[in-house]
Design a protein around this motif. Structure first.
Motif, mmCIF file in Angstrom:
data_model
loop_
_atom_site.group_PDB
_atom_site.id
_atom_site.type_symbol
_atom_site.label_atom_id
_atom_site.label_comp_id
_atom_site.label_asym_id
_atom_site.label_seq_id
_atom_site.Cartn_x
_atom_site.Cartn_y
_atom_site.Cartn_z
ATOM 1 N N ILE A 162 40.559 55.671 35.250
ATOM 2 C CA ILE A 162 41.237 54.497 35.787
ATOM 3 C C ILE A 162 42.145 54.950 36.928
ATOM 4 O O ILE A 162 42.910 55.917 36.784
ATOM 5 C CB ILE A 162 42.070 53.772 34.711
ATOM 6 C CG1 ILE A 162 41.202 53.439 33.492
ATOM 7 C CG2 ILE A 162 42.706 52.511 35.279
ATOM 8 C CD1 ILE A 162 40.091 52.464 33.770
ATOM 9 N N ASN A 174 47.160 46.860 40.514
ATOM 10 C CA ASN A 174 45.801 47.029 41.031
ATOM 11 C C ASN A 174 45.031 48.126 40.287
ATOM 12 O O ASN A 174 44.507 49.062 40.902
ATOM 13 C CB ASN A 174 45.864 47.349 42.537
ATOM 14 C CG ASN A 174 44.497 47.220 43.202
ATOM 15 O OD1 ASN A 174 43.626 46.497 42.706
ATOM 16 N ND2 ASN A 174 44.291 47.932 44.292
ATOM 17 N N GLN A 176 41.836 49.806 38.540
ATOM 18 C CA GLN A 176 40.388 49.671 38.689
ATOM 19 C C GLN A 176 39.707 50.891 38.082
ATOM 20 O O GLN A 176 40.287 51.972 38.015
ATOM 21 C CB GLN A 176 40.001 49.505 40.166
ATOM 22 C CG GLN A 176 40.507 50.611 41.066
ATOM 23 C CD GLN A 176 40.198 50.368 42.528
ATOM 24 O OE1 GLN A 176 39.407 49.491 42.844
ATOM 25 N NE2 GLN A 176 40.806 51.132 43.419
ATOM 26 N N LEU A 190 41.231 49.520 30.787
ATOM 27 C CA LEU A 190 41.992 48.760 31.789
ATOM 28 C C LEU A 190 43.132 47.992 31.132
ATOM 29 O O LEU A 190 44.243 47.923 31.666
ATOM 30 C CB LEU A 190 41.061 47.791 32.532
ATOM 31 C CG LEU A 190 40.243 48.354 33.702
ATOM 32 C CD1 LEU A 190 39.294 47.299 34.229
ATOM 33 C CD2 LEU A 190 41.146 48.846 34.816
#
Length: 221
Positions: A162, A174, A176, A190
Protein backbone atom coordinates in the motif's frame (compact mmCIF):
# COMPACT_ATOMS: atom_id res chain seq x y z
CA UNK A 1 146.94 92.33 -4.38
CA UNK A 2 148.37 89.34 -6.17
CA UNK A 3 147.27 87.05 -3.40
CA UNK A 4 143.65 88.18 -3.51
CA UNK A 5 143.32 87.58 -7.27
CA UNK A 6 144.78 84.14 -6.95
CA UNK A 7 142.24 83.26 -4.33
CA UNK A 8 139.33 84.35 -6.52
CA UNK A 9 140.62 82.31 -9.44
CA UNK A 10 141.01 79.33 -7.17
CA UNK A 11 137.39 79.66 -6.07
CA UNK A 12 136.22 79.89 -9.70
CA UNK A 13 138.11 76.74 -10.58
CA UNK A 14 136.43 74.92 -7.73
CA UNK A 15 132.99 75.95 -9.02
CA UNK A 16 133.58 74.82 -12.65
CA UNK A 17 132.07 71.35 -12.06
CA UNK A 18 128.96 72.91 -10.54
CA UNK A 19 128.58 75.26 -13.47
CA UNK A 20 129.00 72.36 -15.88
CA UNK A 21 126.31 70.31 -14.11
CA UNK A 22 123.87 73.22 -14.14
CA UNK A 23 124.55 73.76 -17.85
CA UNK A 24 123.93 70.05 -18.59
CA UNK A 25 120.67 70.15 -16.69
CA UNK A 26 119.53 73.24 -18.59
CA UNK A 27 120.54 71.62 -21.88
CA UNK A 28 118.56 68.47 -21.09
CA UNK A 29 115.53 70.52 -20.16
CA UNK A 30 115.74 72.43 -23.43
CA UNK A 31 116.03 69.18 -25.40
CA UNK A 32 113.02 67.69 -23.61
CA UNK A 33 111.00 70.83 -24.25
CA UNK A 34 112.12 70.85 -27.89
CA UNK A 35 110.91 67.26 -28.41
CA UNK A 36 107.68 67.76 -26.49
CA UNK A 37 106.47 70.93 -28.10
CA UNK A 38 104.61 70.58 -31.44
CA UNK A 39 106.10 73.28 -33.67
CA UNK A 40 103.57 72.64 -36.50
CA UNK A 41 101.13 75.45 -37.13
CA UNK A 42 97.82 74.72 -35.49
CA UNK A 43 94.79 74.52 -37.69
CA UNK A 44 92.05 76.86 -36.80
CA UNK A 45 89.06 75.06 -35.43
CA UNK A 46 85.92 76.03 -37.21
CA UNK A 47 82.55 75.38 -35.68
CA UNK A 48 79.79 75.02 -38.22
CA UNK A 49 76.32 75.26 -36.75
CA UNK A 50 73.68 73.37 -38.57
CA UNK A 51 70.69 75.29 -39.59
CA UNK A 52 67.75 74.51 -37.35
CA UNK A 53 64.60 73.30 -38.96
CA UNK A 54 61.86 75.84 -38.65
CA UNK A 55 58.57 74.33 -37.51
CA UNK A 56 55.54 76.33 -38.45
CA UNK A 57 52.45 75.92 -36.27
CA UNK A 58 49.31 75.84 -38.35
CA UNK A 59 45.91 76.19 -36.76
CA UNK A 60 43.71 73.22 -37.58
CA UNK A 61 40.18 74.19 -38.37
CA UNK A 62 37.69 71.54 -37.25
CA UNK A 63 35.46 70.60 -40.10
CA UNK A 64 31.84 69.79 -39.43
CA UNK A 65 30.31 67.02 -41.44
CA UNK A 66 27.05 68.19 -42.81
CA UNK A 67 24.29 65.62 -42.67
CA UNK A 68 22.03 65.85 -45.62
CA UNK A 69 18.36 65.93 -44.63
CA UNK A 70 16.32 62.96 -45.84
CA UNK A 71 14.45 63.55 -49.04
CA UNK A 72 10.81 64.55 -48.61
CA UNK A 73 8.26 61.75 -49.01
CA UNK A 74 6.83 61.28 -52.40
CA UNK A 75 3.36 62.75 -52.80
CA UNK A 76 0.54 60.22 -53.16
CA UNK A 77 -0.46 59.37 -56.64
CA UNK A 78 -3.88 60.88 -57.35
CA UNK A 79 -6.52 58.38 -58.37
CA UNK A 80 -8.74 59.50 -61.14
CA UNK A 81 -12.44 59.18 -60.39
CA UNK A 82 -14.68 58.68 -63.40
CA UNK A 83 -17.34 61.23 -64.00
CA UNK A 84 -20.11 58.62 -63.91
CA UNK A 85 -19.45 57.73 -60.22
CA UNK A 86 -22.12 59.16 -57.95
CA UNK A 87 -21.54 59.26 -54.25
CA UNK A 88 -24.52 58.13 -52.22
CA UNK A 89 -25.82 60.60 -49.69
CA UNK A 90 -26.74 59.31 -46.25
CA UNK A 91 -29.80 60.77 -44.57
CA UNK A 92 -29.11 61.88 -41.02
CA UNK A 93 -32.11 61.99 -38.71
CA UNK A 94 -31.45 65.11 -36.68
CA UNK A 95 -34.96 65.21 -35.19
CA UNK A 96 -34.47 62.12 -33.01
CA UNK A 97 -35.25 62.80 -29.37
CA UNK A 98 -33.77 61.03 -26.36
CA UNK A 99 -36.32 59.72 -23.90
CA UNK A 100 -34.80 59.51 -20.45
CA UNK A 101 -37.66 57.41 -19.07
CA UNK A 102 -37.38 54.85 -21.84
CA UNK A 103 -36.27 51.46 -20.62
CA UNK A 104 -32.78 50.50 -21.59
CA UNK A 105 -32.61 47.33 -23.65
CA UNK A 106 -29.87 45.20 -25.17
CA UNK A 107 -27.64 45.58 -22.13
CA UNK A 108 -24.65 43.23 -22.33
CA UNK A 109 -24.45 40.66 -19.55
CA UNK A 110 -22.06 41.37 -16.68
CA UNK A 111 -18.63 39.79 -16.92
CA UNK A 112 -18.20 36.49 -15.11
CA UNK A 113 -16.56 36.66 -11.67
CA UNK A 114 -12.83 36.07 -11.73
CA UNK A 115 -11.87 32.51 -11.07
CA UNK A 116 -10.24 31.99 -7.73
CA UNK A 117 -6.70 30.89 -8.08
CA UNK A 118 -6.21 27.48 -6.61
CA UNK A 119 -3.58 27.33 -3.97
CA UNK A 120 -0.70 25.09 -5.01
CA UNK A 121 -0.61 21.82 -3.16
CA UNK A 122 2.20 21.55 -0.64
CA UNK A 123 5.26 19.63 -1.74
CA UNK A 124 5.26 15.90 -1.07
CA UNK A 125 8.62 14.56 0.13
CA UNK A 126 9.91 11.04 -0.35
CA UNK A 127 12.80 11.19 2.11
CA UNK A 128 12.93 13.60 5.05
CA UNK A 129 15.08 14.07 8.09
CA UNK A 130 12.44 12.44 10.36
CA UNK A 131 10.31 9.83 8.59
CA UNK A 132 6.69 9.25 9.70
CA UNK A 133 6.11 6.62 12.38
CA UNK A 134 2.96 4.58 13.07
CA UNK A 135 1.49 5.47 16.44
CA UNK A 136 1.25 2.12 18.19
CA UNK A 137 3.65 0.44 15.79
CA UNK A 138 2.88 -2.57 13.56
CA UNK A 139 0.67 -3.99 16.32
CA UNK A 140 -1.89 -1.24 15.69
CA UNK A 141 -2.07 -2.34 12.03
CA UNK A 142 -2.43 -6.08 12.59
CA UNK A 143 -4.89 -5.67 15.45
CA UNK A 144 -7.17 -3.96 12.93
CA UNK A 145 -6.94 -6.65 10.22
CA UNK A 146 -9.69 -9.28 9.96
CA UNK A 147 -8.81 -12.11 7.60
CA UNK A 148 -11.50 -12.23 4.87
CA UNK A 149 -13.55 -15.46 4.99
CA UNK A 150 -13.25 -15.97 1.23
CA UNK A 151 -9.44 -15.78 1.39
CA UNK A 152 -9.40 -18.09 4.45
CA UNK A 153 -11.47 -20.75 2.72
CA UNK A 154 -9.41 -20.46 -0.47
CA UNK A 155 -6.17 -20.54 1.50
CA UNK A 156 -4.93 -17.25 -0.05
CA UNK A 157 -1.88 -15.71 1.56
CA UNK A 158 0.53 -12.98 0.43
CA UNK A 159 1.85 -9.47 0.78
CA UNK A 160 -0.16 -6.39 -0.19
CA UNK A 161 1.87 -3.20 -0.87
CA UNK A 162 0.00 0.00 0.00
CA UNK A 163 1.27 3.46 -0.91
CA UNK A 164 -0.16 6.64 0.62
CA UNK A 165 0.76 10.16 1.78
CA UNK A 166 1.09 11.10 5.43
CA UNK A 167 0.04 14.76 5.78
CA UNK A 168 1.28 17.36 8.25
CA UNK A 169 -1.25 16.15 10.87
CA UNK A 170 -0.25 12.50 10.59
CA UNK A 171 -3.34 11.39 8.65
CA UNK A 172 -3.25 8.89 5.79
CA UNK A 173 -4.36 10.40 2.48
CA UNK A 174 -4.82 8.94 -1.00
CA UNK A 175 -4.01 5.28 -0.19
CA UNK A 176 -3.69 2.95 -3.17
CA UNK A 177 -2.62 -0.63 -3.85
CA UNK A 178 0.72 -0.94 -5.63
CA UNK A 179 0.72 -4.73 -5.58
CA UNK A 180 -2.11 -6.96 -4.41
CA UNK A 181 -3.07 -10.61 -4.11
CA UNK A 182 -6.88 -10.43 -4.45
CA UNK A 183 -9.51 -12.49 -2.60
CA UNK A 184 -10.50 -9.44 -0.52
CA UNK A 185 -7.05 -9.02 1.02
CA UNK A 186 -6.34 -5.79 -0.93
CA UNK A 187 -9.52 -4.12 0.34
CA UNK A 188 -8.84 -5.18 3.91
CA UNK A 189 -5.31 -3.78 3.77
CA UNK A 190 -6.60 -0.46 2.39
CA UNK A 191 -9.23 -0.23 5.13
CA UNK A 192 -6.82 -0.78 7.99
CA UNK A 193 -4.07 1.43 6.59
CA UNK A 194 -6.58 4.30 6.17
CA UNK A 195 -7.42 4.07 9.88
CA UNK A 196 -3.81 4.36 11.00
CA UNK A 197 -2.52 7.44 12.76
CA UNK A 198 1.09 8.53 12.15
CA UNK A 199 3.58 10.77 13.79
CA UNK A 200 4.13 13.22 10.90
CA UNK A 201 7.47 13.45 9.16
CA UNK A 202 9.60 16.53 9.70
CA UNK A 203 11.99 18.45 7.48
CA UNK A 204 14.11 21.19 9.09
CA UNK A 205 11.99 21.01 12.21
CA UNK A 206 8.56 21.51 10.58
CA UNK A 207 5.94 18.84 9.69
CA UNK A 208 5.67 18.08 5.96
CA UNK A 209 3.80 15.72 3.65
CA UNK A 210 5.66 12.48 3.04
CA UNK A 211 4.95 9.68 0.56
CA UNK A 212 5.01 6.36 2.43
CA UNK A 213 4.93 2.73 1.34
CA UNK A 214 3.76 0.04 3.75
CA UNK A 215 3.66 -3.77 3.18
CA UNK A 216 0.76 -5.68 4.78
CA UNK A 217 1.43 -9.41 5.17
CA UNK A 218 -1.46 -11.89 5.25
CA UNK A 219 -0.60 -15.35 6.58
CA UNK A 220 -2.90 -18.17 7.70
CA UNK A 221 -2.17 -19.87 11.01
Amino acid sequence: MGIVRKTEEADLRKRYPLYIEIGLVITLLLLIVAFRVDWRPKQEMQFVMEEQEVVQMEEIVQTKQEVKPPPPPRPPVPVEVPDETVLEEEDLNLDAALDINEAVTNVPPPPPPPEEEEEPEPEVFVVVEEMPEIIGGQKALYDCIKYPEIARKAGVEGRVIIQFVVDENGNVTNPQVLRGVGAGLDEEALRCVSLLKFKPGRQRGRPVRVRFTLPVIFRLQ
